[in-house]
Design a protein around this motif. Structure first.
Motif, PDB file in Angstrom:
ATOM      1  N   LEU A  54      41.436  39.081  49.150  1.00  0.00           N
ATOM      2  CA  LEU A  54      42.131  38.298  48.131  1.00  0.00           C
ATOM      3  C   LEU A  54      42.313  36.845  48.563  1.00  0.00           C
ATOM      4  O   LEU A  54      42.366  35.950  47.719  1.00  0.00           O
ATOM      5  CB  LEU A  54      43.472  38.943  47.809  1.00  0.00           C
ATOM      6  N   MET A  55      42.377  36.598  49.863  1.00  0.00           N
ATOM      7  CA  MET A  55      42.433  35.210  50.326  1.00  0.00           C
ATOM      8  C   MET A  55      41.135  34.487  49.976  1.00  0.00           C
ATOM      9  O   MET A  55      41.155  33.318  49.577  1.00  0.00           O
ATOM     10  CB  MET A  55      42.686  35.157  51.828  1.00  0.00           C
TER      11      MET A  55
ATOM     12  N   PHE B  90      33.414  38.448  47.179  1.00  0.00           N
ATOM     13  CA  PHE B  90      34.637  38.999  47.771  1.00  0.00           C
ATOM     14  C   PHE B  90      35.086  40.254  47.020  1.00  0.00           C
ATOM     15  O   PHE B  90      35.459  41.259  47.644  1.00  0.00           O
ATOM     16  CB  PHE B  90      35.752  37.954  47.775  1.00  0.00           C
ATOM     17  N   TYR B  91      35.039  40.201  45.710  1.00  0.00           N
ATOM     18  CA  TYR B  91      35.462  41.371  44.943  1.00  0.00           C
ATOM     19  C   TYR B  91      34.496  42.547  45.120  1.00  0.00           C
ATOM     20  O   TYR B  91      34.912  43.704  45.089  1.00  0.00           O
ATOM     21  CB  TYR B  91      35.611  41.017  43.471  1.00  0.00           C
TER      22      TYR B  91
ATOM     23  N   MET C  87      40.983  46.495  42.440  1.00  0.00           N
ATOM     24  CA  MET C  87      41.922  45.525  43.011  1.00  0.00           C
ATOM     25  C   MET C  87      42.460  44.659  41.874  1.00  0.00           C
ATOM     26  O   MET C  87      41.878  44.636  40.776  1.00  0.00           O
ATOM     27  CB  MET C  87      41.227  44.638  44.051  1.00  0.00           C
ATOM     28  N   PRO C  88      43.541  43.936  42.101  1.00  0.00           N
ATOM     29  CA  PRO C  88      44.009  43.010  41.076  1.00  0.00           C
ATOM     30  C   PRO C  88      42.958  41.934  40.798  1.00  0.00           C
ATOM     31  O   PRO C  88      42.422  41.336  41.735  1.00  0.00           O
ATOM     32  CB  PRO C  88      45.268  42.389  41.690  1.00  0.00           C
ATOM     33  N   VAL C  89      42.662  41.713  39.541  1.00  0.00           N
ATOM     34  CA  VAL C  89      41.694  40.691  39.156  1.00  0.00           C
ATOM     35  C   VAL C  89      42.437  39.404  38.829  1.00  0.00           C
ATOM     36  O   VAL C  89      43.104  39.295  37.798  1.00  0.00           O
ATOM     37  CB  VAL C  89      40.842  41.150  37.954  1.00  0.00           C
TER      38      VAL C  89
ATOM     39  N   VAL D 237      36.332  50.507  37.167  1.00  0.00           N
ATOM     40  CA  VAL D 237      35.373  50.056  36.145  1.00  0.00           C
ATOM     41  C   VAL D 237      35.666  48.616  35.746  1.00  0.00           C
ATOM     42  O   VAL D 237      34.750  47.798  35.581  1.00  0.00           O
ATOM     43  CB  VAL D 237      35.407  50.984  34.918  1.00  0.00           C
ATOM     44  N   GLU D 238      36.943  48.280  35.587  1.00  0.00           N
ATOM     45  CA  GLU D 238      37.293  46.900  35.206  1.00  0.00           C
ATOM     46  C   GLU D 238      36.871  45.910  36.281  1.00  0.00           C
ATOM     47  O   GLU D 238      36.354  44.827  35.955  1.00  0.00           O
ATOM     48  CB  GLU D 238      38.802  46.807  34.950  1.00  0.00           C
ATOM     49  N   LEU D 239      37.085  46.256  37.550  1.00  0.00           N
ATOM     50  CA  LEU D 239      36.661  45.345  38.613  1.00  0.00           C
ATOM     51  C   LEU D 239      35.144  45.272  38.675  1.00  0.00           C
ATOM     52  O   LEU D 239      34.575  44.183  38.849  1.00  0.00           O
ATOM     53  CB  LEU D 239      37.226  45.798  39.962  1.00  0.00           C
TER      54      LEU D 239
END
Length: 562
Positions: A111-112, A153-154, A164-166, A181-183
Motif C-alpha cells: 500500500l505504500m 503493486f496491487y 485489498m482496499p482499492v 474480483v474487484e481488485l
C-alpha cells in the motif's frame, strides 16, 4: 551500465504509512506542484520516486514470502545461529501468523507503493507540460507509467493477500477490503489503460527502469495466467494471446538472450531479453540485500571481496546425509540436482575478470581464487570449508560423538551447520580489482523467458503439448555447449512436475516460486524436504496483518485465520 532512474531519486521515505487507515502524506514544505517543478529533471525525479520503492519491494520480505515458504530455499538453524525465535521454521512449515513481521512488511509495503504512485500522479496531473517544452503525449505516458506501477503493486498484493482496499486518491481513509474480483478488475483496468499511452521499446534500447508497453502487456499476461488462483476463473487462453503477441514484438522489440547469463550479467541492461528491470550500480541504490543472507562469513575470501555476510539461506538439499538423492521421496525441491549435467549454470561460480564469470553456485571445497582453503569459524573452526547439498550435523558424527555414523543423522530445519547447503550466485560478484562493477547487474523484474514459459504452460493447459515443449526448449538450449540439451522437454516427459521443475530451474531465486506452486495447487498439497503438506487451502494466501487491522477496523481477516 548507464542507469538514470535511481540517480535522480532520493528514496522512498517522503511518504509514510504508520497505519493502513489512510494513505498519509508527510510534506516537507508547503509548496504546490505548480510552484515546485522548475524543469524536466524535477518531473523525472518525481516520476521515478515510487520506482525506488518498487526496487526495495522486490527484495527482502516479499522475496522471503515467495521463496522461504516454498521448496527451493531454507534458512536452517546452524548451531547457535539463525533460529530467530522459530521464524524460519514457521514459514518453512507453513505455520505463520498474522503477527509475523514479513507479512506486515509486505502488506504495508504494497500500500505504500500505491500511495507513492498516487501522490506523484496527483502532482503531475496538475502540471502543464508545455511550460517545460514537453508534450502532452509525454505527460500521458508518465501518468500511464504510474497507473501501471499501481497495477504492479496491487498485482503483488492480490497474489499475497487476495482482496485489498482499492485507493484511487490520497484522501481516502479506513477503506474496507475490496473483493478478489474487484481488485482483479481494478488491476486489469489500470493495465489496459496504461497500455494505450506507454511507448514501446525500440530495438537496441537499454533498459533503464521505466515501464514500457511490453512490461505492461507482460503484467497483464501474468494477471490472466494466475487468474484461476486469484478469482477461480481460468484465463490461460487470454494469457496465451498476450504472451504470443509479446514474443511477436507487438509491444516492443525483444528476443531471448543467446547467453545463459546475459539477463543477469553486469551489463544486463543491454540484454534483449529484459522487459523490465530495476537499475543498480555501485554506491547508487545498489541491489544487494541478498548478499548478507546468502553467504558465509568468510565467503568474501572466495569472491576476493571485502563484504561481510551472515550465512543464512541456501538451497534445500537434493541429498540425504548418506549421500543418496531424495528422488523417490518427493517430487518437488532438490533444486540443485534438477539442473542437468553439462548445464553451464551448474558450475561453481568463478569470476574470470573484466566482467566475465562462469557458473552460479557455491558448492564443494571453499577456496580462494588462488586455490587456498577457506576455513570455518563455528562447527569447522580453523578447518577447510566444504559446502554440501545436504542438511545434517556432520560435525557430530564419529567415535564418542552424538551420532555413530551418518545414517543416524536427522535432516531437518533445526540441523544445519555453517557449511550446509548450496549457495546461489545469480547476481555476479566481481573481485576487488573490478570493484566499480559491484552491483552492476540490474534486478530483472520481467524477462522474455518468463513470457515463453507463460505461453508454454498455457499451451500445455489447453492441450498443445508439442508447442509447450518447443517453447521451453528454445530457452533451455542456450545453457549447453553447442546447444545440445541432454534432457530436452518432450511430449512424453511433459507433465505438471516437469513444468514446475522448468520454472524452478530457469527462475531459481527470482522471487516467484510460491506463486508457481499455488497456481498448480501444489503449495499446500505437496511434500518437499522437511515439509509435509497441510492440505489447508487458506494457506495459499497470507493473513491480513493484525497491525493493519488494529489501524483500520473495517479490514476483515482472510478465511482460516480468524
Amino acid at each position: 551500465m548507464k542507469k538514470y532512474i535511481i540517480f535522480i531519486c532520493a528514496g522512498f521515505g517522503l511518504l509514510t504509512m504508520n497505519s493502513c487507515t489512510k494513505l498519509d502524506q508527510e510534506f516537507y514544505s508547503s509548496v504546490t506542484p505548480e510552484t515546485f517543478f522548475k524543469s524536466e529533471k524535477d518531473i523525472k525525479a518525481a516520476l521515478f520516486r515510487p520506482f525506488t520503492h518498487a526496487k526495495w519491494y522486490l527484495g527482502e520480505d516479499r522475496w522471503r514470502l515467495q521463496e522461504y515458504t516454498a521448496d527451493n530455499f531454507a534458512i536452517t538453524t546452524k548451531g547457535r545461529h539463525w533460529y530467530n525465535g522459530g521464524e524460519n521454521e514457521r514459514f518453512h512449515y507453513h505455520r505463520w501468523t498474522a503477527d509475523d513481521g514479513w507479512i506486515w512488511g509486505s502488506w504495508r509495503g504494497t500500500l505504500m507503493g500505491v500511495a507513492l504512485a498516487l501522490d506523484t500522479k496527483s502532482d503531475l496531473e496538475k502540471l502543464d507540460y508545455t511550460q517545460f517544452a514537453l508534450t502532452d503525449e509525454l505527460k500521458a505516458s508518465h501518468l500511464a507509467q504510474l497507473d501501471a506501477l499501481i497495477g504492479f503493486f496491487y498485482l503483488r498484493g492480490l497474489d499475497y493477500f487476495g482482496g485489498m482496499p482499492v485507493f484511487e486518491s490520497l484522501d481516502q481513509e479506513s477503506l474496507p477490503r475490496n473483493t478478489d474480483v474487484e481488485l482483479f478488475n481494478h488491476i486489469e483496468k489500470l493495465l489496459k489503460a496504461a497500455l494505450e499511452n506507454i511507448p514501446a521499446k525500440a530495438a537496441g534500447d537499454p533498459e533503464e527502469g521505466a515501464i514500457t508497453k511490453g512490461a505492461v502487456a507482460a503484467m497483464l499476461a501474468q494477471l490472466y495466467f494466475n487468474a484461476e488462483s486469484y478469482i477461480n476463473k481460468p484465463m490461460y487462453n487470454e494469457a496465451k494471446v498476450l504472451a504470443q503477441d509479446i514474443i511477436n514484438n507487438k509491444y516492443g522489440t525483444y528476443s531471448l538472450d543467446s547467453k545463459w547469463n546475459g539477463p543477469h550479467s553486469f551489463t544486463n541492461n543491454k540484454s534483449p531479453e529484459i522487459i523490465w528491470s530495476m537499475p543498480s550500480e555501485f554506491k547508487k541504490l545498489e541491489y544487494n540485500w541478498f548478499y548478507a543472507d546468502f553467504y558465509h562469513y568468510n565467503t568474501r575470501q572466495y569472491f576476493d571481496q571485502d563484504m561481510g555476510a551472515n550465512n543464512g539461506a541456501h538451497l534445500t538439499p537434493s541429498r540425504k546425509p548418506d549421500g543418496t538423492k531424495y528422488d523417490s521421496d518427493f517430487k518437488l525441491g532438490s533444486p540443485y540436482e534438477k539442473f542437468s549435467a553439462g548445464d553451464f549454470r551448474k558450475k561453481p561460480y568463478k569470476y574470470l575478470g573484466s566482467g566475465n564469470y562462469e557458473g552460479m553456485f557455491i558448492i564443494g571445497p571453499h577456496l580462494t581464487p588462488d586455490g587456498k582453503p577457506i576455513v570455518g569459524g563455528e562447527e569447522y573452526k580453523d578447518k577447510p570449508l566444504d559446502f554440501v547439498d545436504q542438511v545434517g550435523r556432520f560435525s557430530e558424527v564419529g567415535a564418542g560423538k552424538k551420532y555413530a555414523n551418518v545414517s543416524q543423522l536427522p535432516s531437518k530445519m533445526s540441523e544445519g551447520e555453517e557449511n550446509t547447503g548450496v549457495r546461489l550466485v545469480k547476481s555476479p560478484i566481481p573481485n576487488l580489482n573490478d570493484n566499480s562493477m559491484r552491483w552492476g547487474g540490474d534486478l530483472p523484474i520481467i524477462r522474455l523467458a518468463e513470457v515463453y514459459y507463460i505461453l508454454a504452460e498455457s499451451n500445455f493447459r489447453t492441450g498443445n503439448l508439442s508447442e509447450a515443449a518447443n517453447l521451453i526448449n528454445q530457452v533451455r538450449k542456450r545453457n549447453f555447449a553447442d546447444e545440445k540439451d541432454p534432457n530436452p522437454v518432450t511430449t512424453a516427459n511433459l507433465n505438471k512436475y516437469r513444468l514446475l521443475d522448468e520454472w524452478s530451474i530457469e527462475f531459481l531465486g527470482e522471487g516467484r516460486r510460491r506463486t508457481d506452486l499455488v497456481r498448480w495447487k501444489a503449495f499446500t498439497s505437496e511434500r518437499w524436504w522437511d515439509h509435509n503438506p497441510s492440505n489447508a487451502a487458506h494457506l495459499n494466501r497470507f493473513p491480513v496483518p493484525n497491525e493493519a487491522i488494529a489501524g483500520n477496523n473495517n479490514l476483515k481477516q482472510n478465511p482460516g485465520y480468524e
